[in-house]
Design an enzyme around this catalytic site. Sequence first.
Site, short mmCIF file in Angstrom:
data_model
loop_
_atom_site.label_atom_id
_atom_site.label_comp_id
_atom_site.label_asym_id
_atom_site.label_seq_id
_atom_site.Cartn_x
_atom_site.Cartn_y
_atom_site.Cartn_z
N ARG A 57 -32.55 43.90 -6.95
CA ARG A 57 -32.15 44.81 -5.87
C ARG A 57 -31.55 46.07 -6.49
NH1 ARG A 57 -27.47 45.20 -6.87
NH2 ARG A 57 -27.31 46.94 -5.42
N GLY A 58 -31.33 47.06 -5.62
CA GLY A 58 -30.99 48.40 -6.06
C GLY A 58 -32.27 49.21 -6.09
N ALA A 59 -32.27 50.35 -5.41
CA ALA A 59 -33.52 51.10 -5.23
C ALA A 59 -34.26 51.37 -6.54
CB ALA A 59 -33.24 52.41 -4.47
N ARG A 100 -39.64 45.54 1.14
CA ARG A 100 -38.40 46.24 1.50
C ARG A 100 -38.77 47.64 2.00
NH1 ARG A 100 -33.62 44.73 -0.96
NH2 ARG A 100 -32.69 45.73 0.86
N GLN A 207 -22.35 42.33 -2.38
CA GLN A 207 -22.78 42.97 -3.63
C GLN A 207 -21.61 43.58 -4.39
OE1 GLN A 207 -24.26 43.50 -0.63
NE2 GLN A 207 -26.47 43.73 -0.82
N ASP A 248 -30.40 54.56 -1.24
CA ASP A 248 -31.74 53.98 -1.25
C ASP A 248 -32.80 54.97 -0.79
OD1 ASP A 248 -31.68 50.74 -1.63
OD2 ASP A 248 -29.79 51.54 -0.89
N ASN A 258 -28.00 54.06 2.75
CA ASN A 258 -27.44 53.18 1.73
C ASN A 258 -26.99 51.90 2.41
OD1 ASN A 258 -26.72 52.77 -1.09
ND2 ASN A 258 -24.60 52.85 -0.44
N LYS A 259 -26.47 50.97 1.63
CA LYS A 259 -26.07 49.67 2.14
C LYS A 259 -25.20 49.80 3.39
CE LYS A 259 -27.23 46.58 0.80
NZ LYS A 259 -28.41 45.80 1.25
#
Length: 357
Positions: A57-59, A100, A207, A248, A258-259
């Site tokens: 995970r993480g763009a 995603r 996270q 992201d 973003n998250k």
Amino acid sequence: MMEADYKSKSLCENVRLSENRDSVFIIDQTLLPYKEVYSELKSLEDFYEAIYMLRVRGAPAIGICAGYALAVLASKISCSNPDEFFSKLRSIKERLNSSRPTAVNLSKALDRVENAALSRSGQGIDAIIDAMFRESISIQAEDVEMCRRISEYGLTLVKSGDGILTHCNAGPLATSRYGTGLGPLFLGKERGYNFHVYADETRPLLQGARLTAYELNRAGIDVTVICDNMASIVMHQGKIDACFAGCDRVAANGDTANKIGTSGVAILAKHYGIPFYVFCPSSTIDFSCASGKDIVIEERSGEEIGSLFFKEKTVPDGVKCYNPAFDVTDNGLITAIVTEKGICRAPYDVSLGLLFG
């Protein structure tokens, strides 16, 4: 997925192409912080599941993994007819791209590797596959350099002794090396800076608590985990000098996805007069997206809210859960967007356009 222990590997190798180029190793982020396990991905469903389930995970890391995935899977296509090859390649790409929807790095990396293949369409399958691997390797190498430059620019915005609030995770695990939103902290540590970081736990997948705190603590950076709803009080108490967030997807006008919870942090920071910085590699900017209204927000299972990290369910049976994975921070709440080419300030449609348009 096959599992192997690679504890001796650096976290900057959180996504790694195997030596024989028939698989990809990722550190399984769902098992951190207590188990450091690398999983080997070989099949289309391995890669899809790893991305969807946030094992990677993480763009930027998603983009790196997807680029390698398309090359690895293309090398396993059994046919000699170019038309049939590209038809199967498009099907694989579409499946990976559906894993995603919010992180633009995923689709960008897939497009780059597919375009590398198309550029060699008249040169035979072997040449096509070689071009795809070269392009996927370049994506990771470029990300390493982008993270280093972002970290350099970001470090100019803070000083030793500052208190930094983070949300989610934008360190090496989410990228390649240094990270974006955490990059200045790691680079600063190397240069003798001392920071105190307050890491939002980042519900519902934690996270911040599981990954950001793990990375910072491992690097010897002073870090304290707080619940997401404690951000306001630490700001009010004067403990926060700046807020750092990754992203992201960034729209052309500077709206940033973003998250989930990031926009709330930005609103609080605005209220308390604290700068809110977004760290953004060019791979995350989507000029085809005019504003945050055009960003598709992924919605995930409600089980992540009420049962995933709990011994017993915390939500009564029969009660629905709404679980958007991201939110959009309005550009008016963002003090600056830090990129590998420089620091952008409002109006972002102008400053981003001048650097990347």
